[in-house]
Design a protein around this motif. Structure first.
Motif, short mmCIF file in Angstrom:
data_model
loop_
_atom_site.label_atom_id
_atom_site.label_comp_id
_atom_site.label_asym_id
_atom_site.label_seq_id
_atom_site.Cartn_x
_atom_site.Cartn_y
_atom_site.Cartn_z
N LYS A 114 40.90 51.97 38.39
CA LYS A 114 40.88 50.72 37.62
C LYS A 114 41.41 49.56 38.48
N ILE A 115 42.50 49.84 39.16
CA ILE A 115 43.14 48.81 39.99
C ILE A 115 42.21 48.40 41.14
N ALA A 116 41.48 49.40 41.67
CA ALA A 116 40.53 49.10 42.75
C ALA A 116 39.44 48.16 42.23
N GLU A 117 39.01 48.38 40.98
CA GLU A 117 37.96 47.50 40.41
C GLU A 117 38.49 46.09 40.24
N LEU A 118 39.78 45.97 39.87
CA LEU A 118 40.34 44.65 39.56
C LEU A 118 40.82 43.87 40.79
N SER A 119 41.05 44.60 41.90
CA SER A 119 41.69 43.90 43.03
C SER A 119 40.66 43.41 44.06
#
Ligand code: C5P
Length: 400
Positions: free
Chosen positions: A395-400
Motif C-alpha cells: 500500500k505504501i509503495a502505491e502511495l509513495s
C-alpha cells in the motif's frame, strides 16, 4: 537479501578455495541456504570437514557415492537449488563445462543443471588470457552463464600479476543478489525510517515506566520493507526480538532517545511510526535507587509529557518525508480517534487497531487493522502481523 534462497556452491581446485569458506558465511548471513560440492582438486586446498562445518550439511564429493546418491542424487542437487555458483572456477572446470564433459560429480551436476549458473574464475593470469580459456569463457557466456571477475592483482605465484584473482566474497555476494532478487522491487531506492516497540522511561537506575508493546508489528514492517528493496532504519525501543534481516537497527530506551535517533535517520522518503511511545516520563529521574523512607508514604512521581515523535516528523518544514504513517492503538472510538490523529499529527495515514484485551493484539501474532487516510477508511480482515506488514508495504509503495 537472500532469505531462504538455496545456493549450490561448487568449489574447484584453486588456492582461492579458502575464500569460499568466507563466501559460505556471507551468504548465510543474508539468509541463504548453502550446499557444497567439492571437487578432488578443491579438497587439496580445503577439507570437506571445514566446508561441512560451515554449511551444516553433507559435502558432496564423489559421483559414484552410493550413500550420497541415495540421499540426494546428482540430479536433485541442482533441482533443489535456486542458483549454482562455481567459486573458485578453474580453467579446467570451465573447459569441461564449455565442452559438456561430465567425468566427476561437479561437471555432472553442471551438465544436468537447469538453474542459472554464476562462475567466479580463479587462475594464473597466463591461464586466464590463454586463447583456449578465452574461447571457453565466450562459449559459456553464449550459453547464458554469468560471470563475476576475475580481478587483477598479485598471483599466488611469486612475482606474477594480472587478471586471474577470484573476486572477493562480498563481490560474489552482490553478483548473486543481482541474479536472485527481482529488479522491480516496489520500494527500491526508497529510504524508510521506522519506529517500533515500547519506550522505557527511567524512574531510578532500576525502575522504569513501560508498556506492553512487543515490537512485532513494527519489526515485521521493517523486514517487509527491506524485502521490498527499501533502505530501512529501524529505531527500536527495548524488545526481545532479533534485528530484522537487512535492516539497520538502532536500539534506544526512552522517547527522547527515540526522537533523536529518528532525527538522525532523516532525510527519508517514508516514515512509519509504529512504536508505542510513552506519553509521559518522570520529570527528574533519580540517579540513586529510591528507598522506602519508613513514613509509609509512597514517593510522588512528577510526570512531564514526552515529545510526540510522529507529530514532530509530520510537521517538519524541510525534512518532512513524503509519506508519514502513524498508528493508533485504541480501546474505543477507533475511527474518530484515528481521524483526529491524522489531522493533529500531520500524518498521511493512520493504521488503526483495537487493542482491547480480548483482541490480544499487544504481544500477540495477529492484527485487525483499519487504514485511515484523508480519502477514507479501508477495513482489513484479521491477519498475521507478517501479512499485515507485507500488505501495508504494498500500500505504501502505491502511495509513495
Ligand atoms: O497519541 P498516540 O500515542 O495514540 O499516537 C499514536 C501514534 O503516534 C503512533 O504512531 C506512535 O508511534 C506515535 N507517537 C509518537 N510519539 C509519542 C506518542 C505517539 O511518535 N510521544
Amino acid at each position: 537479501m537472500l532469505s531462504d534462497k538455496r545456493i549450490l556452491l561448487i568449489i574447484t581446485g584453486g588456492i582461492a578455495a579458502y575464500k569460499s569458506l568466507d563466501l559460505i558465511r556471507r551468504l548465510q548471513e543474508r539468509g541463504a541456504k548453502v550446499r557444497a560440492v567439492l571437487t578432488n582438486g578443491g579438497s587439496q586446498f580445503i577439507t570437506p570437514l571445514a566446508v561441512g562445518a560451515l554449511t551444516g550439511d553433507t559435502v558432496f564429493t564423489e559421483l559414484f557415492d552410493r550413500e550420497a546418491e541415495h540421499d540426494v542424487g546428482h540430479i536433485r542437487l541442482s533441482r533443489e537449488a535456486d542458483l549454482v555458483v562455481v567459486a573458485p572456477a578453474t580453467a579446467n572446470i570451465m573447459a569441461k563445462m564449455a565442452h559438456g564433459l561430465a567425468d566427476d560429480l561437479a561437471s555432472c551436476v553442471l551438465l544436468a543443471n537447469d538453474k542459472p549458473v554464476l562462475v567466479a574464475p580463479a587462475m594464473n593470469s597466463k591461464m586466464w588470457s590463454h586463447p583456449a580459456t578465452q574461447r571457453n569463457v565466450a562459449q559459456l557466456k553464449a550459453d547464458g552463464l554469468h560471470f563475476v571477475g576475475p580481478n587483477a592483482g598479485e598471483m599466488a605465484e611469486k612475482g606474477e600479476a594480472g587478471y586471474g584473482r577470484m573476486s572477493e566474497p562480498l563481490e560474489i555476494v552482490v553478483a548473486i543478489e543481482d541474479l536472485l532478487s527481482p529488479k522491480d522491487l516496489p520500494l527500491k531506492g526508497k529510504r524508510i525510517v521506522i519506529t517500533a516497540g515500547p519506550t522505557h522511561e527511567p524512574i531510578d537506575p532500576v525502575r522504569y515506566i513501560a508498556n506492553r508493546s512487543s515490537g512485532k508489528q513494527g519489526y515485521a514492517i521493517a523486514e517487509a520493507a527491506a524485502e521490498a528493496g527499501a533502505q530501512v532504519t529501524l529505531v527500536s525501543g527495548p524488545t526481545i526480538l532479533a534485528d530484522p534481516k537487512g535492516v539497520e537497527t538502532i536500539r534506544v530506551e526512552s522517547a527522547n532517545a527515540m526522537l533523536a535517533a529518528v532525527e538522525c535517520a532523516l532525510p527519508a522518503d517514508i516514515a512509519i511510526m509504529a512504536a508505542a511511545v510513552a506519553d509521559w516520563r518522570v520529570a527528574h529521574d533519580s540517579n540513586q535507587k529510591i528507598k522506602k523512607d519508613g513514613s509509609g508514604l509512597p514517593p510522588a512521581l512528577n510526570l512531564v509529557e514526552n515529545p510526540d515523535i510522529l507529530k514532530t516528523v509530520g510537521h517538519l518544514q524541510d525534512k518532512r518525508p513524503k509519506l508519514v504513517v502513524g498508528f493508533a492503538a485504541e480501546t474505543n472510538d477507533l475511527i474518530a480517534n484515528a481521524r483526529g490523529k491524522l489531522e493533529r499529527k500531520g500524518a498521511d495515514m493512520i493504521v488503526a487497531n483495537d487493542v482491547s484485551p480480548e483482541n490480544n493484539v499487544m504481544g500477540g501474532d495477529n492484527n485487525t487493522v483499519r487504514l485511515v487516510t484523508h480519502g477514507g477508511v479501508e477495513d482489513w480482515p484479521k491477519m498475521g502481523k507478517d501479512e499485515v506488514a507485507r500488505q501495508l508495504v504494498q500500500k505504501i509503495a502505491e502511495l509513495s
